[in-house]
Write an enzyme that holds these catalytic residues in place. Structure first.
Site, PDB file in Angstrom:
ATOM      1  N   ASN A   1       0.836  -1.214   0.000  1.00 29.62           N
ATOM      2  CA  ASN A   1       0.000   0.000   0.000  1.00 29.62           C
ATOM      3  C   ASN A   1       0.865   1.256   0.000  1.00 29.62           C
ATOM      4  OD1 ASN A   1      -3.101  -0.295   0.270  1.00 29.62           O
ATOM      5  ND2 ASN A   1      -2.270  -1.957   1.513  1.00 29.62           N
TER       6      ASN A   1
ATOM      7  N   HIS B   1      -8.018  -0.319   7.294  1.00 29.91           N
ATOM      8  CA  HIS B   1      -8.234  -1.596   7.974  1.00 29.91           C
ATOM      9  C   HIS B   1      -8.838  -2.577   6.968  1.00 29.91           C
ATOM     10  CE1 HIS B   1      -8.675  -4.199  11.410  1.00 29.91           C
ATOM     11  NE2 HIS B   1      -9.829  -4.573  10.902  1.00 29.91           N
TER      12      HIS B   1
ATOM     13  N   ASP C   1      -8.763   1.064  15.849  1.00 32.10           N
ATOM     14  CA  ASP C   1      -9.824   0.879  14.848  1.00 32.10           C
ATOM     15  C   ASP C   1     -11.172   1.503  15.227  1.00 32.10           C
ATOM     16  OD1 ASP C   1      -7.973  -0.628  13.404  1.00 32.10           O
ATOM     17  OD2 ASP C   1      -8.554  -2.480  14.414  1.00 32.10           O
TER      18      ASP C   1
ATOM     19  N   GLU D   1      -7.960  -1.911  -1.708  1.00 28.76           N
ATOM     20  CA  GLU D   1      -7.053  -0.951  -1.048  1.00 28.76           C
ATOM     21  C   GLU D   1      -6.272  -0.152  -2.085  1.00 28.76           C
ATOM     22  OE1 GLU D   1      -6.154  -2.968   3.258  1.00 28.76           O
ATOM     23  OE2 GLU D   1      -4.773  -3.464   1.642  1.00 28.76           O
TER      24      GLU D   1
ATOM     25  N   ASN E   1      -5.963   5.684   8.825  1.00 29.90           N
ATOM     26  CA  ASN E   1      -5.587   4.268   8.798  1.00 29.90           C
ATOM     27  C   ASN E   1      -6.443   3.518   7.784  1.00 29.90           C
ATOM     28  OD1 ASN E   1      -4.371   1.785   9.745  1.00 29.90           O
ATOM     29  ND2 ASN E   1      -6.264   1.374  10.885  1.00 29.90           N
TER      30      ASN E   1
HETATM   31  C1  GAR Z   1      -3.187  -4.130   4.518  1.00 29.81           C
HETATM   32  O1  GAR Z   1      -4.125  -5.049   4.038  1.00 29.81           O
HETATM   33  C2  GAR Z   1      -3.818  -3.276   5.607  1.00 29.81           C
HETATM   34  O2  GAR Z   1      -5.171  -3.058   5.439  1.00 29.81           O
HETATM   35  C3  GAR Z   1      -3.546  -4.108   6.825  1.00 29.81           C
HETATM   36  O3  GAR Z   1      -2.266  -4.613   6.654  1.00 29.81           O
HETATM   37  C4  GAR Z   1      -2.063  -4.842   5.259  1.00 29.81           C
HETATM   38  C5  GAR Z   1      -0.697  -4.312   4.887  1.00 29.81           C
HETATM   39  O4  GAR Z   1      -0.340  -4.719   3.596  1.00 29.81           O
HETATM   40  N1  GAR Z   1      -3.670  -3.322   8.023  1.00 29.81           N
HETATM   41  C6  GAR Z   1      -4.094  -3.837   9.174  1.00 29.81           C
HETATM   42  O5  GAR Z   1      -4.398  -4.993   9.317  1.00 29.81           O
HETATM   43  C7  GAR Z   1      -4.190  -2.833  10.323  1.00 29.81           C
HETATM   44  N2  GAR Z   1      -5.008  -3.336  11.365  1.00 29.81           N
HETATM   45  P1  GAR Z   1       0.875  -4.011   2.848  1.00 29.81           P
HETATM   46  O6  GAR Z   1       2.039  -3.993   3.834  1.00 29.81           O
HETATM   47  O7  GAR Z   1       1.173  -4.885   1.687  1.00 29.81           O
HETATM   48  O8  GAR Z   1       0.452  -2.634   2.463  1.00 29.81           O
END
Ligand code: GAR
Length: 204
Positions: A29, A118, A159, A188, A116
């Site tokens: 992300n 989620h 959250d 995302e 954030n």
């Molecule tokens: C993402 O899916 C994000 O929504 C999640 O971690 C992932 C990170 O992926 N966040 C959480 O779970 C926060 N509670 P990435 O490192 O490939 O962006």
């Protein structure tokens, strides 16, 4: 007179909103956000910070030539080191897979400026310990018919900050937790940068 108006307009055009991204893991992300705002005239990603020394997000930032560094628990919660760094480099703080609770001092310094993402439809599947694959496993185990993403402001509880945006998808009976994760990531990548841009533009 015209010259004055010209200068005022120029000043408005030149206001740059600086983003610092906090991430703990892979950083797909973070990379997507950096690429989205590359060459943007009013939004710029200035730094990527991670609480994990070997997080892939730091490699991604380095490759994309974004200043990046690691911090430890003391830097974050027991001193003002990260607070001061954020004050210097950020107008907005974006949490892109960041797993530590944000200290109150940082929340107070950035009211409605910490966002954030989620990987579920809050308030379902949120709270401490609910991150990444833990969320997707729980969604599949619970035989949910749908899941999605939630983009929200950050407050002092995990959250629970005000929701800015949600988008859903259908969970099929045959979907594994990996399938759900892939569907989440797709949403995302599509929406997170756009929602950040929208929030920034609404704030003027
Ligand atoms: C993402 O899916 C994000 O929504 C999640 O971690 C992932 C990170 O992926 N966040 C959480 O779970 C926060 N509670 P990435 O490192 O490939 O962006």
């Amino acid at each position: 007179m015209l010259l004055i108006i010209y200068f005022i307009c120029e000043q408005q055009v030149l206001i740059m909103n600086r983003i610092v991204i906090l991430a703990s893991g892979s950083g797909s992300n973070a990379e997507n956000i950096i690429k989205y705002f590359n060459n943007n005239k009013s939004v710029s990603v200035t730094q990527v910070l991670s609480n994990k020394k070997d997080a892939k997000v730091l490699e991604r930032a380095k490759r994309l030539k974004i200043s990046n560094s690691y911090f430890n628990r003391d830097d974050f919660s027991k001193s003002d080191k990260i607070l001061e760094l954020l004050k210097e480099h950020a107008d907005y703080v974006i949490l892109a897979g960041f797993l530590w609770k944000i200290p109150e001092s940082i929340i107070n310094a950035f009211p409605n400026k910490i966002i954030n993402i989620h990987p579920a439809l809050l308030p379902k599947f949120g709270g401490k310990g609910m991150y990444g694959m833990h969320v997707h496993n729980a969604v599949v185990e619970n035989e949910e018919k749908e899941s999605g993403i939630t983009i929200h402001y950050v407050n002092e509880n995990y959250d629970e900050g005000a929701i800015i945006f949600q988008e859903k998808f259908k969970v099929l009976p045959s979907d594994t937790a990996d399938d759900v994760a892939n569907k989440v990531h797709k949403l995302e990548y599509e929406y997170f940068p756009k929602v950040i841009e929208q929030v920034i533009s609404e704030n003027g």
